[in-house]
Scaffold this active site. Sequence first.
Site, PDB file in Angstrom:
ATOM      1  N   LYS A  37     -52.747  45.006  -5.673  1.00 40.04           N
ATOM      2  CA  LYS A  37     -51.508  44.510  -5.060  1.00 40.04           C
ATOM      3  C   LYS A  37     -50.588  43.795  -6.044  1.00 40.04           C
ATOM      4  CE  LYS A  37     -53.767  40.316  -3.450  1.00 40.04           C
ATOM      5  NZ  LYS A  37     -54.688  39.819  -2.438  1.00 40.04           N
ATOM      6  N   ARG A 130     -58.450  31.049   5.716  1.00 36.29           N
ATOM      7  CA  ARG A 130     -57.471  32.114   5.828  1.00 36.29           C
ATOM      8  C   ARG A 130     -58.024  33.030   6.911  1.00 36.29           C
ATOM      9  NH1 ARG A 130     -55.186  35.760   0.865  1.00 36.29           N
ATOM     10  NH2 ARG A 130     -56.657  37.273   1.712  1.00 36.29           N
TER      11      ARG A 130
END
Length: 356
Positions: A37, A130
Amino acid sequence: MNRYPRVIIDLHKVEMNTKLLVEKCSSNNLSIMGVTKAFCAEPRVVEAMVRGGISYIADSRIDNIKKVAEYEVPKVLLRLPMKSEIEDLVRMVDISLNSEIETIRAIDVAAGKLERVHKIILMVELGDLREGILPEDLRTVVDEVVKLDNIRLAGVGVNLTCYGGVIPSEDNLGELLKLAEVIKKEYGINLEIISGGNSSSLYLIDEGRMPEGINNLRLGEAILLGRETAYGERVEGASSDSYVLEAEIIELKSKPSIPTGEIGMDAFGNKPQFEDRGVRRRAILAVGRQDIDPDGLIPRDPNITVIGASSDHLIMDVEESENNYEIGDILSFDLEYGALLKAMTSNYIGKDFIEK
Ligand SMILES: *Cc1c(COP(=O)(O)O)cnc(C)c1O
């Protein structure tokens, strides 16, 4: 003529870093998901990772995964899928990380329509806050998942050191292993992937403390920048300079180090502070916050510093440099993760490659 600003990517270094980490991990029975990414899955860089031996291509965005569809390496979606992208998910991605049963049900329906089986890794919340299912809720989710015809539970995973900064340990990874054990005992499912985190988990291998049974890591930064992320240490033997940013000087003048006039806000709404260092030689470069994170730039000339940036300008103090810079000269920078991410995402930054 070269176009500036640009990032030059040394594909050989990326490949060598990948090889080094693949060997380190495989000698501890761990496979690697190469995380793409930070460089928007630029196919030539992905190819270098594939040559280096990654077992999976992993990205947080389906748009990136689409760019590398042709590679015969399983594709993993790292960010929890959006309900709005599920058809693309089933078509383009082999394995996704999940924590919401509602989404998993929707994937099951879409996979059924496309006559495919989609593999999932259930993410477990082990402290970093998260994504992840709370450990006490995992059974309830697995109860549901095993009823779905077009979903295969391929594994469990954890993400640490991202939001909360929690460091992987024998404790939290041991917890993940216990949960995998529960799934094996109670549901008779032998999980193929037990994914013990990202570049912050590497130090456990070096210290001989990686719990046995963790069999996968998802590595981005360690491959790209040769850095583990629990303590920010260099990965021994890996290159940290696979990427270099080059930007061009458009102004060079000696100016006072304190602005004149009443100080209000800068272009981003912050009230800037200045230290009076007298008149200093300054360079302005044609690159800015739209393309980079100024805090993540490390000038290769050790005697110059970044002193600020606006959207399109990077301001440098070059007073102490031994180089006699001129207008049109190119300055080079190593990149930290945040700056790399922005530079690779910016359309205004050219991307060039070195093959060897
Ligand atoms: C980005 C990401 C990674 C890679 O993290 P690095 O610190 O770059 O190794 C791994 N897992 C997930 C879920 C991610 O989103």
